[in-house]
Scaffold this motif. Structure first.
Motif, PDB file in Angstrom:
ATOM      1  N   SER A  43       2.958   1.826  -8.984  1.00  0.00           N
ATOM      2  CA  SER A  43       2.213   3.075  -9.171  1.00  0.00           C
ATOM      3  C   SER A  43       0.976   3.166  -8.280  1.00  0.00           C
ATOM      4  N   THR A  44       0.519   2.016  -7.767  1.00  0.00           N
ATOM      5  CA  THR A  44      -0.657   2.006  -6.873  1.00  0.00           C
ATOM      6  C   THR A  44      -0.278   1.492  -5.485  1.00  0.00           C
TER       7      THR A  44
ATOM      8  N   LEU B 279      -2.507   1.988  -2.374  1.00  0.00           N
ATOM      9  CA  LEU B 279      -3.678   1.134  -2.181  1.00  0.00           C
ATOM     10  C   LEU B 279      -3.317  -0.154  -1.453  1.00  0.00           C
ATOM     11  N   TRP B 280      -2.109  -0.651  -1.712  1.00  0.00           N
ATOM     12  CA  TRP B 280      -1.672  -1.916  -1.106  1.00  0.00           C
ATOM     13  C   TRP B 280      -1.000  -1.709   0.246  1.00  0.00           C
ATOM     14  N   PHE B 281      -0.570  -0.519   0.533  1.00  0.00           N
ATOM     15  CA  PHE B 281       0.236  -0.280   1.735  1.00  0.00           C
ATOM     16  C   PHE B 281      -0.464  -0.717   3.028  1.00  0.00           C
ATOM     17  N   PRO B 282      -1.746  -0.409   3.271  1.00  0.00           N
ATOM     18  CA  PRO B 282      -2.377  -0.853   4.531  1.00  0.00           C
ATOM     19  C   PRO B 282      -2.428  -2.364   4.677  1.00  0.00           C
ATOM     20  N   TYR B 283      -2.600  -3.078   3.548  1.00  0.00           N
ATOM     21  CA  TYR B 283      -2.650  -4.540   3.624  1.00  0.00           C
ATOM     22  C   TYR B 283      -1.263  -5.137   3.877  1.00  0.00           C
ATOM     23  N   VAL B 284      -0.251  -4.445   3.450  1.00  0.00           N
ATOM     24  CA  VAL B 284       1.114  -4.943   3.638  1.00  0.00           C
ATOM     25  C   VAL B 284       1.581  -4.715   5.069  1.00  0.00           C
ATOM     26  N   THR B 285       1.368  -3.529   5.584  1.00  0.00           N
ATOM     27  CA  THR B 285       1.881  -3.204   6.914  1.00  0.00           C
ATOM     28  C   THR B 285       0.961  -3.644   8.047  1.00  0.00           C
ATOM     29  N   ARG B 286      -0.322  -3.940   7.742  1.00  0.00           N
ATOM     30  CA  ARG B 286      -1.283  -4.397   8.753  1.00  0.00           C
ATOM     31  C   ARG B 286      -1.467  -3.378   9.887  1.00  0.00           C
ATOM     32  N   GLY B 287      -1.174  -2.137   9.660  1.00  0.00           N
ATOM     33  CA  GLY B 287      -1.332  -1.126  10.698  1.00  0.00           C
ATOM     34  C   GLY B 287      -0.181  -1.062  11.688  1.00  0.00           C
ATOM     35  N   TYR B 288       0.902  -1.827  11.451  1.00  0.00           N
ATOM     36  CA  TYR B 288       2.052  -1.777  12.356  1.00  0.00           C
ATOM     37  C   TYR B 288       2.778  -0.442  12.190  1.00  0.00           C
ATOM     38  N   LYS B 289       3.353   0.043  13.282  1.00  0.00           N
ATOM     39  CA  LYS B 289       4.113   1.284  13.242  1.00  0.00           C
ATOM     40  C   LYS B 289       5.545   0.966  12.821  1.00  0.00           C
ATOM     41  N   LEU B 290       5.904   1.479  11.675  1.00  0.00           N
ATOM     42  CA  LEU B 290       7.229   1.232  11.119  1.00  0.00           C
ATOM     43  C   LEU B 290       7.975   2.554  11.005  1.00  0.00           C
ATOM     44  N   ILE B 291       9.285   2.471  11.033  1.00  0.00           N
ATOM     45  CA  ILE B 291      10.126   3.655  10.898  1.00  0.00           C
ATOM     46  C   ILE B 291      11.106   3.435   9.742  1.00  0.00           C
TER      47      ILE B 291
ATOM     48  N   MET C 162       5.019  -8.669  -4.946  1.00  0.00           N
ATOM     49  CA  MET C 162       3.640  -8.780  -5.418  1.00  0.00           C
ATOM     50  C   MET C 162       3.590  -9.008  -6.925  1.00  0.00           C
ATOM     51  N   ALA C 163       4.469  -8.362  -7.667  1.00  0.00           N
ATOM     52  CA  ALA C 163       4.515  -8.576  -9.115  1.00  0.00           C
ATOM     53  C   ALA C 163       4.919 -10.004  -9.445  1.00  0.00           C
ATOM     54  N   PHE C 164       5.847 -10.559  -8.670  1.00  0.00           N
ATOM     55  CA  PHE C 164       6.240 -11.961  -8.884  1.00  0.00           C
ATOM     56  C   PHE C 164       5.061 -12.899  -8.644  1.00  0.00           C
ATOM     57  N   GLY C 165       4.332 -12.668  -7.541  1.00  0.00           N
ATOM     58  CA  GLY C 165       3.184 -13.530  -7.257  1.00  0.00           C
ATOM     59  C   GLY C 165       2.109 -13.432  -8.321  1.00  0.00           C
ATOM     60  N   LEU C 166       1.857 -12.240  -8.854  1.00  0.00           N
ATOM     61  CA  LEU C 166       0.838 -12.073  -9.882  1.00  0.00           C
ATOM     62  C   LEU C 166       1.275 -12.633 -11.235  1.00  0.00           C
ATOM     63  N   SER C 167       2.570 -12.632 -11.499  1.00  0.00           N
ATOM     64  CA  SER C 167       3.058 -13.112 -12.798  1.00  0.00           C
ATOM     65  C   SER C 167       3.366 -14.598 -12.817  1.00  0.00           C
ATOM     66  N   VAL C 168       3.264 -15.280 -11.684  1.00  0.00           N
ATOM     67  CA  VAL C 168       3.573 -16.711 -11.642  1.00  0.00           C
ATOM     68  C   VAL C 168       2.718 -17.525 -12.625  1.00  0.00           C
ATOM     69  N   PRO C 169       1.396 -17.338 -12.712  1.00  0.00           N
ATOM     70  CA  PRO C 169       0.620 -18.125 -13.684  1.00  0.00           C
ATOM     71  C   PRO C 169       1.083 -17.925 -15.126  1.00  0.00           C
ATOM     72  N   PHE C 170       1.416 -16.698 -15.483  1.00  0.00           N
ATOM     73  CA  PHE C 170       1.862 -16.424 -16.852  1.00  0.00           C
ATOM     74  C   PHE C 170       3.235 -17.037 -17.116  1.00  0.00           C
ATOM     75  N   VAL C 171       4.127 -16.923 -16.135  1.00  0.00           N
ATOM     76  CA  VAL C 171       5.462 -17.498 -16.293  1.00  0.00           C
ATOM     77  C   VAL C 171       5.383 -19.018 -16.440  1.00  0.00           C
ATOM     78  N   CYS C 172       4.523 -19.654 -15.642  1.00  0.00           N
ATOM     79  CA  CYS C 172       4.346 -21.107 -15.755  1.00  0.00           C
ATOM     80  C   CYS C 172       3.804 -21.484 -17.127  1.00  0.00           C
ATOM     81  N   HIS C 173       2.901 -20.694 -17.645  1.00  0.00           N
ATOM     82  CA  HIS C 173       2.353 -20.974 -18.976  1.00  0.00           C
ATOM     83  C   HIS C 173       3.427 -20.848 -20.051  1.00  0.00           C
ATOM     84  N   PHE C 174       4.264 -19.832 -19.955  1.00  0.00           N
ATOM     85  CA  PHE C 174       5.328 -19.652 -20.943  1.00  0.00           C
ATOM     86  C   PHE C 174       6.347 -20.792 -20.864  1.00  0.00           C
ATOM     87  N   LEU C 175       6.712 -21.179 -19.663  1.00  0.00           N
ATOM     88  CA  LEU C 175       7.645 -22.300 -19.507  1.00  0.00           C
ATOM     89  C   LEU C 175       7.033 -23.606 -19.999  1.00  0.00           C
TER      90      LEU C 175
END
Length: 301
Positions: free
Chosen positions: A98-99, A102-114, A132-145
């Motif tokens: 949904s956001t 906000l993340w798009f410029p950091y992901v593409t680094r200003g490269y011209k994509l088609i 990105m959701a996987f990377g953010l949820s890794v600490p929680f998943v490790c805690h649950f495991l």
């Protein structure tokens, strides 16, 4: 008039007399059979066989009955932890998707994509959001495991994981950062410049997303090498002397792994191989320190 006709049946011909004599001479077997059956005493007659009783259905063993609740309890606990992990992942996925602007410029680094189709836009956004959701949820998943496997671990294994869990997370994040800030831009610019020598280079959003994941996620996992070596040393499977003996073969294996997880260019493979060798040497050093610390403890006990 025939003397042997039906009206004069009392006068029999010589042939009829002969047939009557043969019938009279035949023994009466039916009479003999019946008389024989009557002559058999009651004691010699076979007794009627009783009907076999039907076997009742087998009841389950007590051991299986006792083991089933424990297995069901473990599976139920695992299902709960997996559901928690999926819920956390979905929450982060929805938040990132949904956001995405906000993340798009950091992901593409200003490269011209088609993009080559309208669906490719959704595919790109979904891939980046899931990563990105996987990377953010890794600490929680490790805690649950950790909550699931903690009851089945020994005291030594539980103490190891509780002490080094922050290090596991930091190394994974460090690997992602190294891939994002070092490996990805260097290898991308190198390949694009190499292609511009003879081609008109146009990068699609789908291929860039695949390239970005290839240069970040596997490196984050490879940075866990010191923790894996330390864990194997703690449970007595690996020693520093063994790691020194197989150092040359380990370098070859690391080179093959770096070639498999990186883009097919020598620069990217070299950029990955150098920190991998450094991490291997760091693993040897950490294992040696751990062994020296465990020797006094063993002598004291």
């Amino acid at each position: 008039m025939d003397p042997y006709s039906d009206q004069n049946r009392k006068n029999q011909s010589p042939l009829d007399k002969k047939a009557n004599d043969e019938e009279t001479a035949l023994p009466d077997h039916s009479a003999e059979t019946s008389s024989t059956e009557r002559a058999v005493p009651e004691e010699l007659k076979p007794e009627p066989q009783p009907e076999e009783p039907r076997m009742p259905p087998k009841q389950p063993d007590d051991e299986k009955t006792d083991a089933d609740p424990a297995l069901i309890e473990h599976l139920t606990d695992l299902r709960k932890q997996l559901i928690k992990s999926v819920v956390v992942f979905l929450i982060f996925f929805i938040a990132v998707f949904s956001t995405i602007n906000l993340w798009f410029p950091y992901v593409t680094r200003g490269y011209k994509l088609i993009v080559l189709s309208p669906l490719e836009v959704i595919s790109f956004y979904t891939t980046i959001s899931a990563a990105m959701a996987f990377g953010l949820s890794v600490p929680f998943v490790c805690h649950f495991l950790w909550q699931f496997v903690k009851p089945g671990l020994t005291q030594k294994e539980g103490r190891f994981l509780s002490l080094y869990s922050p290090a596991i997370l930091l190394l994974f994040v460090g690997g992602l950062a190294f891939g994002y800030y070092v490996v990805n831009p260097l290898s991308y610019n190198f390949l694009v410049k190499l292609g511009k020598m003879n081609f008109d280079v146009m990068i699609t959003a789908k291929e860039y997303a695949r390239f970005l994941l290839m240069t970040t996620m596997p490196i984050g996992l490879l940075f866990e090498l010191p923790i894996v070596a330390l864990f194997l040393s703690t449970i007595g499977i690996l020693t520093s002397e063994t790691m020194k003996k197989v150092r040359k073969w380990s370098y070859v294996i690391l080179a093959v792994v770096s070639a498999l997880i990186t883009p097919p260019d020598f620069l990217s493979q070299l950029i990955i191989l150098i920190p991998m060798i450094a991490l291997y040497e760091a693993s040897i050093f950490i294992v040696m320190k751990t062994e020296k610390r465990l020797v006094p403890d063993a002598e004291a006990s």
